[in-house]
Design an enzyme around this catalytic site. Structure first.
Site: not given
Ligand code: IPM
Ligand code: MN
Length: 347
Positions: A135, A185, A218, A242, A246
């Site tokens: 990022y 990785k 992975d 990130d 999720d």
């Molecule tokens: C998170 C989100 C953000 C990220 C996006 C919205 C830029 O997905 O906070 O996990 O990737 O950091």
């Molecule tokens: Mn995210």
């Protein structure tokens, strides 16, 4: 009486719904705990962008700097403003400007919440590097619109950046179950990820009480599904973290339960607390967003401010609500029902 000044950025979509709920719970707990929280709302959002041409004013960062913490809902309304503009105009600059290099995200099942896995006894703390890596924002495009178009986006890993996030992870592991999983990785990415592994090994020598294991991303994705109970602290780069968080949200029952804190451990600038979920425009302001992730993020804010007992009260109240099934089934309970149940369960 202690007083904390909090910048409130509800942002877009359900960000507003859940920030209201979290703020309600936080102010109530403060009242009973002998400190005060003053909230200053900032309307920065995609709607603000439509009006002014910017997600926040030019002096936005300086306006936030004096606050003790920032509580954020979510940012983004892709039908109105491209994500590449909204996120780079509001959320990501705050993380970077305030050196919130540690993004911490707890993944465990609240009692009464049924996750998709057979495993239910896991308690993972993801520590995501939050200011550099994939990022970094280094890159560019040339020959745009021609067949020879090129896009380059370079990941940047600095020794200072890798070292500080790993150190943070090691300290967390020490306060938890003493295990750290470092995610790279390095079998494919031979510069940055090999470097990450090296820095990790160097630091491991200083933290001999912490058991360190390196995983490839992975394999970690598979492990979080197959054996999440084997994990304690998981440290990963910005993008890997990130994605893994999720996945972490999914195994804990969904994004409605995933809390997050963007921490500046040196405390030279405010930290920011926000649920992992996005703005979910399709259900914005219908009163059906799950506020649990935002409330939990609020508890993390109190913990960071040093109000550990109050933070614990909120977590306990969340658990008392979810164990009764409140908020545990997606779409079943309204935002206000869940918030009321949490308020009623406060000690
Ligand atoms: C998170 C989100 C953000 C990220 C996006 C919205 C830029 O997905 O906070 O996990 O990737 O950091
Ligand atoms: Mn995210």
């Amino acid at each position: 009486m202690k007083c904390y000044s909090i910048a409130l950025i509800p942002g877009d979509g359900i960000g507003r719904d859940v920030t209201d709920a979290a703020w309600h719970v936080l102010s109530t707990v403060a009242m009973h705990s002998g400190f005060t929280l003053t909230g200053t709302p900032f309307p920065w959002s995609c709607a603000f962008y439509k009006e002014t041409g910017a997600m926040m004013p030019a002096d936005g960062i300086e306006a936030l700097r004096p606050f003790d913490a920032i509580l954020l809902g979510s940012v983004g309304w892709p039908a109105q403003v491209p994500d590449s503009i909204s996120l780079h105009g509001l959320l990501l600059p705050i993380r970077k400007a305030f050196v919130q290099y540690a993004n911490i995200r707890p993944h465990r099942l609240l009692p009464g919440v049924e996750g998709p896995l057979r495993a239910s006894d896991f308690d993972i703390l993801c520590v995501r590097e939050n200011t550099e890596g994939e990022y970094s924002g280094a890159g560019g495009r040339v020959h745009q619109g021609t067949p020879g178009e090129v896009a380059v986006e370079t990941s940047i890993f600095t020794r200072a950046g890798v070292e500080r996030i790993q150190r943070f992870g090691f300290e967390q592991a020490r306060q938890r179950r003493g295990k750290l999983a470092s995610v790279t990785k390095s079998n494919a990415q031979k510069y940055s990820m090999v470097f990450w592994d090296e820095v990790t090994r160097e630091l491991a020598a200083e933290y001999r009480d912490v058991e360190v294991t390196s995983y490839h991303i992975d394999a970690m994705a598979a492990r979080m599904v197959m054996a999440p109970e084997s994990l304690d602290v998981v440290v990963a780069s910005n993008l890997f973290g990130d994605i893994l968080t999720d996945l972490g949200a999914a195994i804990q029952g969904g994004l409605g339960f995933a809390a997050s804190a963007n921490i500046n451990p040196d405390r030279g600038a405010p930290s920011m607390f926000e649920p992992v979920h996005g703005s979910a425009p399709d259900i914005a302001h219908l009163g059906i967003a799950n506020p649990i992730a935002a409330i939990w993020s609020g508890a993390m804010m109190l913990e960071h401010l040093g109000e550990k007992e109050a933070a614990g009260m909120i977590i306990a109240a969340l658990e008392r609500a979810t164990i009764r099934g409140i908020g545990t089934v997606p779409g079943k309970d309204r935002t206000e029902t869940i918030t009321a149940a949490v308020l009623a369960a406060l000690d």
